[in-house]
Enzyme design. Sequence first.
Site, mmCIF file in Angstrom:
data_model
loop_
_atom_site.group_PDB
_atom_site.id
_atom_site.type_symbol
_atom_site.label_atom_id
_atom_site.label_comp_id
_atom_site.label_asym_id
_atom_site.label_seq_id
_atom_site.Cartn_x
_atom_site.Cartn_y
_atom_site.Cartn_z
ATOM 1 N N ASP A 56 0.279 1.417 1.275
ATOM 2 C CA ASP A 56 1.643 1.235 1.725
ATOM 3 C C ASP A 56 1.987 2.449 2.608
ATOM 4 O OD1 ASP A 56 4.563 -0.194 0.075
ATOM 5 O OD2 ASP A 56 4.204 0.376 2.154
ATOM 6 N N TYR A 57 3.130 2.351 3.220
ATOM 7 C CA TYR A 57 3.522 3.268 4.294
ATOM 8 C C TYR A 57 3.540 4.738 3.827
ATOM 9 C CZ TYR A 57 5.957 4.181 8.752
ATOM 10 O OH TYR A 57 6.297 4.579 10.028
#
Length: 738
Positions: A276-277
Amino acid sequence: MNKSRQLLLAALAALTVGCAPSDDAIERRVDELLSRMTLQEKIGQMHQVDGSRDFERVCEAVRRGEIGSVMNVTREQIAELQRIAVEESRLGIPLIIGRDVIHGYKTVFPIPLGQAATFDPEVVREGARVAAYEASSDGIRWTFAPMMDVSRDPRWGRIAESFGEDTFLSAVMAAAAVEGFQGDDLTAPASLAACAKHYAGYGASESGRDYNSTFIPERHLRNVYLPPFEAACKAGIQTFMTSFNDNDGVPSSGSRFLLTEVLRDEWGFDGFVVSDYGAIREMIAHRFCSDLEDAAEKAVNAGLDMDMESYAYAQYLEQLVSEGKVDRRQIDRLVGNILRVKLRLGLFEHPVPDMERNVFFEQASLDAAYRAAVESAVLLKNDGVLPLVGARTVAVIGPMADRAYDQMGCWAPDGDRDHCVTPYGAFALRSDVRTLYSPAMAHPREKSRTGFADALAKVRAADAVVLFVGEEASLTGEAHSLAEIRLQGVQEELLEAVAAAGKPLVTVIMAGRPLTIGRVMELSDAVIYAFHPGTMGGRALSDLIMGDAVPSGKLPVTFPKVTGQIPIYYSQHSTGRPVRGDEMLLDDIPTEAEFFPTGFTSYWLDAGIEPLLPFGYGLSYTEFEYSAPRLSAESMAADGAITVSVDVSNRGSRDATETVQLYVQDKVASITLPVKELKDFRRVDIPAGETRTVSFELPASKLAFWNIDDRFTVEAGEFLVWAAGDSRSGEPAAFAVK
Ligand code: GLC
């Protein structure tokens, strides 16, 4: 196009058999590419950047082969980036362009929690197909969806993105979304690679506070949180995304258990996993890694293929390989996963789609969004006031009656408010009623009552009132946890004031999560819950209210009476002190009562044990009557099956659709299990006055669970089965597994 690239393309193309490359041909092309790539180029494939910033710098890095994927870029930027990647980088490997196409692209569907309320996988499949059709026309070929986190805490804003609290429902909807996004031919230009997120256990963020730790033991993780991901894997999903949470002390992006032992070794997944980011970098904040180099080493050795926006791989992998801390073969495995997906998508043959195709808001897409919005609405109460036939003048009141942006819900960055039909917009177009409109409040968090007078004047002039309250989209989704899940601002005061006028009152709540709506249920004659219903939400709601459509939605999540009951969900365990039903509530307890006045069982003095509304609950414009379930046999072998049948009668005057739900209880097992679990469901159209027999095949394999020996197995024993209209109704039948 440079010569070596032309030769490579010709060689690669020759290896491709037919339009959908076979696995063997794909593997040969993967090996061929790896054999030509430098270590730097391989590391480049593992690096994903957000292209919405510093676009020129991104173009330069793509030209040098230092980037494998870009996200958040426009169709023009995609065309330019792919041109550079294919024609100007040394090997011409195309980028894979990703974006959050969560519940629609331009045509926005209900939020996933609303789509789950349809209990209709076809709606989810169709919504994903429309999203893929529209997004791919802009050059996007990878969506960061479906989110399939089992979510049992409405304080957590991301419950909006989920399919709710139930493992089985989430698994069915996740697989349907994968089929919709990816289609039956991944190489088709209108197909998107889907992404199973957030892997894993993120929905159990402690206290509903986003990004918080989770403490899910492996057996519970396998029985409750992993099945939707395994279902997505079996449906052929091409990518996974790691979750932000640390579970039992290990951040997902550094979890070899999740990323290699389960995903690769047990499930045989052969796509790729993206973090994820910034999640790799965040392992430093977790205090799981000492610095970014340490984070890169832990992530790549855990088996995390692609780094979204941490720059950990770009900065440290080459050094880690030279220091012998990361094996080149591990790099080849991970890069091979990425290349495999790019080849399966046909990106080498068509890195950009036919850019002339403008397919937004086609009627078929809008019709699909309308159908999804109708089916996602849940009728929670109706004292006979709905449908509003006969009302000549309707007062449409409230801060959610005409808020196009908010009705699209969270994660709708590409939605277009100008194409939204709001409830007020839909009522205003109707010729069968005169509509009087007043928002009463500037927005749902408004604390002033100055708009009430205008609203009440319209209420007094109308035959009936439809009050639209709820939650702004920007208060839901990621990073939007609430400590109190109530109606914000003076919305409850507005409800009280409108109810006091004494007109037939329909209240519609548009929100991204369950809210504590006890007062709404008390004061309204009818209540409809619409989980942010998307582009066509207003038309769907006005048709439902006026009787042109019939509600069929069922709650995919339990509604607590008060926030303090959370987490509360239907599939709780029995405990050793289950309630008897005669417990004393707070106000029953005399003052100076003896020390234990209440009875030693598991409940809240001030809220009892029951929620406000149970999972699976939803009414319609008719009454459904159920027979007792009938079984084809009283027992079955561990590899056998029985059939469970039930007669469902429509006792009303309107044709309607009922979702029949099949629940099972394992009466005694080697570990404690839920009091009941959903094992199947089916939507059934039943004409007025008619009866339908609904039969479910129940194989013993559906009763398997990870048991005390950590084996996924069916245990012999006694079981109960219900076939009912929600998780609280119906009488069980008994059977055994021998
Ligand atoms: C966000 C979300 C994730 C999303 C990703 C890319 O932080 O957690 O669901 O897909 O970043 O936008």
